[in-house]
Design an enzyme around this catalytic site. Structure first.
Site, PDB file in Angstrom:
ATOM      1  CG  HIS A  56      10.491  21.434  21.425  1.00 55.30           C
ATOM      2  ND1 HIS A  56       9.534  20.554  20.964  1.00 55.30           N
ATOM      3  CD2 HIS A  56      11.286  20.710  22.273  1.00 55.30           C
ATOM      4  CE1 HIS A  56       9.737  19.358  21.503  1.00 55.30           C
ATOM      5  NE2 HIS A  56      10.795  19.430  22.300  1.00 55.30           N
ATOM      6  CD  GLU A  57      14.699  21.880  23.759  1.00 49.35           C
ATOM      7  OE1 GLU A  57      14.662  21.528  24.963  1.00 49.35           O
ATOM      8  OE2 GLU A  57      14.538  21.077  22.819  1.00 49.35           O
ATOM      9  CD  GLU A  89      10.270  15.687  23.449  1.00 46.40           C
ATOM     10  OE1 GLU A  89      10.544  16.649  22.714  1.00 46.40           O
ATOM     11  OE2 GLU A  89      10.658  15.602  24.630  1.00 46.40           O
TER      12      GLU A  89
END
Length: 639
Positions: free
Chosen positions: A167-168, A254
């Site tokens: 995700h990062e 997100e």
């Protein structure tokens, strides 16, 4: 969405952010003007609603204060991702740590970095944060860092940790980090007026403002109190809208980062497991330190309680994020263990899952062809991650350890340049002793057996691992390092493709990592860089192919640039040495994303026009991509 499209969208979001910032500042000015009217009316006994002089004074003062505060915060974080991580108490993970959870974290980040082609980010841990959270920060892929809470290390399995890191990495590849820093600077600028008012009230409350003058003392105190209250109210009106901006910009990204993480790992259970543990954990993803408040939009999950019915929420609700990945989610969360037993995790070997659903073993190890690698830039795949895991497992542990320390990483890179010719190799070892000292020469000699076992395709990925360590060197140490490096390259009187690639990748990443704000885009026209594009393709064609095949290879690449049809021509062989690439690449580094994309697509067709790809050709293509600030994953080559 590919790397270039993601970068373009990040720039569009930046433009919208600027508009919202202007509106928020206007709202702050109007609130300030209203407060000033009340204060002036209180003193003069009258209240004229329109006072141009007063409005101009309030507007000018507000713009100056907000602008200076925002610039100050931007300046603080413009030093790169490390400055952001350290501002909230982050501790850089020691590469030689014996903490198994920290070593697992380093392994996961290394895999992602090699698979995506980005410089290895710095890795930080927030030791005083027991919640499950993480963030990526930086202005470019060259100065990025990944930071995780201690709770993330303690509570998550490797699958779940990999989902969070994936995700990062999506934020790193998609240009979100730079936008996050801009957003932080903007919100701080709007907030600073309220902070000033609160400071006045706190100082007055503690009796630190001493007033003299007898009868006037009470009136002066009341005036100061009124000013403090006015400033705080005005500041927090702006802050309210600043938080709305922060939330609006963050939430949709997100979902995209979650989807990218699942794509990277091909293991949706890893990411949903992390999200379910956040929902079932008493502390959830909450951040304890108030220093982290301004960075709420950086984090993997909601770090602070949202107010105003969720209007300030920087992240979507957990159940929405989970259902976007797993529509069958039953709504149940998971209470995490006190501490995950890292030593007993059931892995076939560190860094590799037992199975990735939907992929045959052969598919997992396959690396992309040049043209597909360009298409896949910024789009990590499970196959690329698995290939990175294989590569790291095959690199001698001694060399991986050496890559992580500021004092030993330069020695490793000296070793990568050692020639196979004994006479040249001996001369190079003497040069290391002369420039770096006898201990460095001895350390280099001790690496000999491990260096001899390296495969050609493992060298550039190993270079990627050294970058966090090299960034810790002083400017004087870096100057000495590059001087020695240059001596080694020219020890035999010529520059090979690998030597050029190594120097170019190092110089570009370290220069950009040291001054991330130096990255600029000023060329948007293909016509403006036609000669530079022609020159790059010419050098590639002459370097990668024989004289007979260079013409066809060049034509294959030029066909990908329809806008420059008739303007590209193969340069003579004497003008196509590697040294001729420098000026062209430096100018092309300031070109826009579409120009870089078409150039790299054309370059990929040039090197693969004969149906094969040698390691030297892959290294040159990746060096060109690095010079353009574009991360390219490893390529499948024929040695």
């Amino acid at each position: 969405m590919d790397f270039f499209e993601a970068q373009a969208r990040a720039k569009q979001r930046t433009s919208r952010l600027l508009v919202l910032f202007i509106l928020a500042v206007l709202g702050t000015i109007l609130a300030g003007y209203g407060a000033a009217l009340l204060l002036v009316g209180r003193g003069e006994g009258r209240l004229a609603l329109w006072q141009p002089g007063l409005f101009a004074a309030v507007a000018t003062g507000t713009v100056i204060v907000v602008g200076l505060a925002s610039l100050t915060k931007w300046s603080q974080f413009s030093a790169g991702g490390a400055a952001v991580a350290e501002s909230v108490g982050g501790r850089r993970v020691d590469p030689h740590t014996t903490d198994l959870a920290e070593r697992r974290l380093l392994n996961v980040v290394e895999e992602m970095a090699i698979a995506s082609g980005v410089a290895m980010p710095g890795v930080y841990v927030l030791d005083d944060e027991p919640g499950i959270n993480a963030f990526a920060a930086g202005l470019t892929t060259s100065d990025a860092v990944v930071a995780v809470n201690r709770g993330t290390l303690d509570k998550l399995t490797r699958d779940e940790l990999q989902g969070v890191i994936g995700h990062e990495f999506s934020h790193i590849l998609n240009g979100d980090m730079r936008l996050n820093v801009k957003l932080t600077a903007i919100v701080f600028g709007i907030l600073v007026i309220g902070l000033a008012g609160r400071g006045i009230l706190e100082t007055l409350g503690r009796g630190r403002i001493r007033l003299s003058g007898g009868k006037n003392k009470g009136g002066a105190a009341a005036g100061i109190l009124a000013v403090g209250v006015a400033l705080m109210v005005v500041g927090y009106v702006g802050y309210f809208f600043g938080r709305l901006i922060q939330a609006a910009v963050s939430r949709q990204r997100e979902f995209l980062a979650d989807a990218s993480s699942v794509q990277f790992t091909r293991n949706p259970g890893g990411l949903t497991g992390a999200l379910r543990k956040i929902g079932g954990y008493g502390l959830g993803s909450s951040m304890q330190s108030t220093k982290s408040t301004a960075l709420g939009h950086f984090f993997f999950a909601q770090g602070f309680q949202s107010m105003f019915g969720g209007a300030w929420a920087t992240h979507p609700p957990l159940d929405e994020r989970i259902r976007a990945i797993d529509p069958q989610f039953d709504g149940l969360f998971i209470e995490p263990p006190e501490v995950v037993d890292v030593a007993r995790e059931p892995w076939a070997r560190p860094g590799r899952p037992r199975d990735i659903a939907g992929f045959a073993p052969g598919a997992l190890s396959a690396r992309p062809t040049p043209a597909r690698a360009v298409e896949a830039i910024g789009m990590l795949t499970a196959g690329a991650v698995a290939s990175a895991q294989d590569l790291l497992a095959e690199v001698p542990a001694t060399l991986r350890e050496t890559a992580h320390h500021p004092q030993s990483a330069p020695i490793l890179l000296y070793g990568l340049l050692l020639d196979t010719d004994p006479a040249v190799r001996g001369r190079q070892q003497m040069l290391v002793g002369q420039h770096a000292g006898a201990p460095a020469a001895a350390a280099l000699a001790s690496l000999g057996p491990a260096l001899n076992s390296l495969q050609p395709g493992q060298k550039l990925p190993l270079l990627q691992l050294t970058l966090p360590a090299l960034r810790q060197l002083t400017s004087q140490e870096l100057d000495a390092f590059f001087t020695t490096l240059d001596e080694l390259v020219h020890a035999d009187g010529r520059v090979t493709v690998f030597e050029f690639a190594l120097q170019k990748v190092l110089l570009r990443h370290l220069a950009l990592g040291g001054q991330p704000t130096a990255q600029i885009v000023q060329i948007y026209s293909f016509q403006a860089v036609a000669s530079e594009i022609s020159h790059v393709l010419s050098v590639l064609a002459r370097t990668a192919h024989t004289a007979d095949g260079a013409e066809a290879a060049f034509a294959s690449g030029a066909a990908q640039l329809r806008l420059l049809e008739g303007r590209l021509a193969l340069a003579p062989a004497e003008q196509c040495g590697l040294e001729h690439l420098e000026a062209a690449l430096d100018r092309l580094a300031t070109a826009s994303g579409p120009i870089k994309l078409r150039l790299l697509t054309a370059a990929a067709h040039v090197v693969s026009s004969d149906g094969t790809l040698a390691t030297s050709e892959a290294e040159l293509l990746r060096a060109i991509a690095a010079a353009l600030d574009v991360p390219m994953p490893p390529l499948h080559t024929v040695n």
